[in-house]
Enzyme design. Structure first.
Site, PDB file in Angstrom:
ATOM      1  N   SER A  51       1.189  -1.045  -0.015  1.00 46.20           N
ATOM      2  CA  SER A  51       0.027  -0.327   0.320  1.00 46.20           C
ATOM      3  C   SER A  51       1.009   1.300   0.009  1.00 46.20           C
ATOM      4  CB  SER A  51      -0.972   0.086   1.018  1.00 46.20           C
ATOM      5  OG  SER A  51      -1.906   1.177   1.313  1.00 46.20           O
ATOM      6  N   TYR A 111      -1.853  -0.447  10.350  1.00 48.06           N
ATOM      7  CA  TYR A 111      -1.658  -1.003   9.193  1.00 48.06           C
ATOM      8  C   TYR A 111      -0.599  -0.284   8.516  1.00 48.06           C
ATOM      9  CZ  TYR A 111      -3.509  -1.042   4.007  1.00 48.06           C
ATOM     10  OH  TYR A 111      -3.913  -1.057   3.087  1.00 48.06           O
TER      11      TYR A 111
END
Ligand code: NDP
Length: 255
Positions: free
Chosen positions: A140, A153
């Site tokens: 990501s 995350y």
């Protein structure tokens, strides 16, 4: 490597980026192993792959990547006899400030986003060496950049990026390439699974059309195209790369 006839595992093929990647590999004539927990959704992806290529050979493995890594690799070898590409796409998000987030949430995200990738990579590596195959990890933008209220995350994806580079170096002498894609905001179930209402999600997407330089958020198929590129011979001299697929968001700085 042309992808026709190659055996490709896509984890998280039951939704979003993984489903689009599975469809794209099927279109290229690859034999695609569809991994996820939701069997109904996996069957929907299977139908999409068949629609893209009626001759596509497909295998559904209903499995949890945190507990079934060995089974996923073994079932693939049992069915197809080889493995050419591993796409570690399955992943989850999670929000919360360090003042709120608890260690169970830390363990949950690291388990799904990092530990499962370690295990799948470990079990897949001997088979990828035999075929001179490669790995594509779905990381990501948050692996490359930092955001408030997303520490766990972000950390899990930064770990995945570093794992990508280290394993690229481990396996380079064996001619196995390892790369990652780092998407910006992509329209999938991902953010809704974090508990966003339809109204909040619409506002979120509108806001993020301003945070990506190209003036819009991305589509799953745009990430799938990059995965295909990194899995194919077109990228034969690329390894250890973390490639932003984010409409230029990584290059932006708030003003
Ligand atoms: P979705 O929520 O649409 O899909 C997530 C997929 O992961 C599902 O297929 C789900 O399958 C699978 N999955 C989750 N946990 C497990 C598990 N324990 N075992 C097996 N499969 C699992 O999200 P996206 O398609 O957007 O996300 C795919 C990847 O892309 C993730 O790694 C995410 O971090 C990354 N990403 C997404 C972005 C976005 O904006 N959408 C941006 C940047 C990165 P099932 O429920 O069937 O188990």
């Amino acid at each position: 490597m042309s992808l026709a006839g190659k055996v490709v595992i896509v984890t998280g093929a039951s939704s979003g980026i993984g489903a689009s990647a599975a469809e794209a590999f099927a279109k290229q004539g690859a034999k695609v192993v569809l991994v996820g927990r939701n069997v109904e959704n996996l069957k929907a992806t299977e139908a999409v792959c068949k629609a893209a290529n009626s001759k596509a050979e497909l295998l559904i493995i209903a499995a949890d990547v945190t507990t079934d890594a060995e089974k996923i690799i073994n079932s693939t070898i049992e069915r197809f006899g080889q493995l050419n590409v591993l796409v570690n796409n399955a992943g989850v998000g999670g929000t919360g400030s360090i003042l709120d987030v608890d260690v169970e949430e830390f363990d949950r995200l690291m388990n799904i986003n990092v530990r499962s990738v370690f295990l799948l990579t470990k079990y897949a590596a001997p088979h990828l060496i035999k075929t001179q195959g490669n790995i594509v990890n779905v990381s990501s933008l948050v692996g490359l950049r930092s955001f408030p209220n997303l520490s766990v995350y972000c950390t899990s994806k930064a770990a995945l990026d570093q794992f990508t580079r280290c394993i690229a170096l481990d396996l380079a002498p064996k001619n196995v390439r390892v790369n990652a894609v780092n998407p910006g905001v992509i329209v999938t179930q991902f953010h809704k699974n974090l508990g966003m209402s339809a109204e909040d999600y619409a506002k979120f997407l509108a806001h993020h059309s301003t945070t990506h330089a190209l003036g819009r958020v991305g589509e799953a198929q745009e990430v799938a195209d990059a995965i295909i590129f990194l899995a194919s011979d077109s990228s034969s001299f690329i390894t250890g790369a973390t490639l932003p697929i984010d409409g230029g968001r990584h290059a932006m700085c708030p003003r």
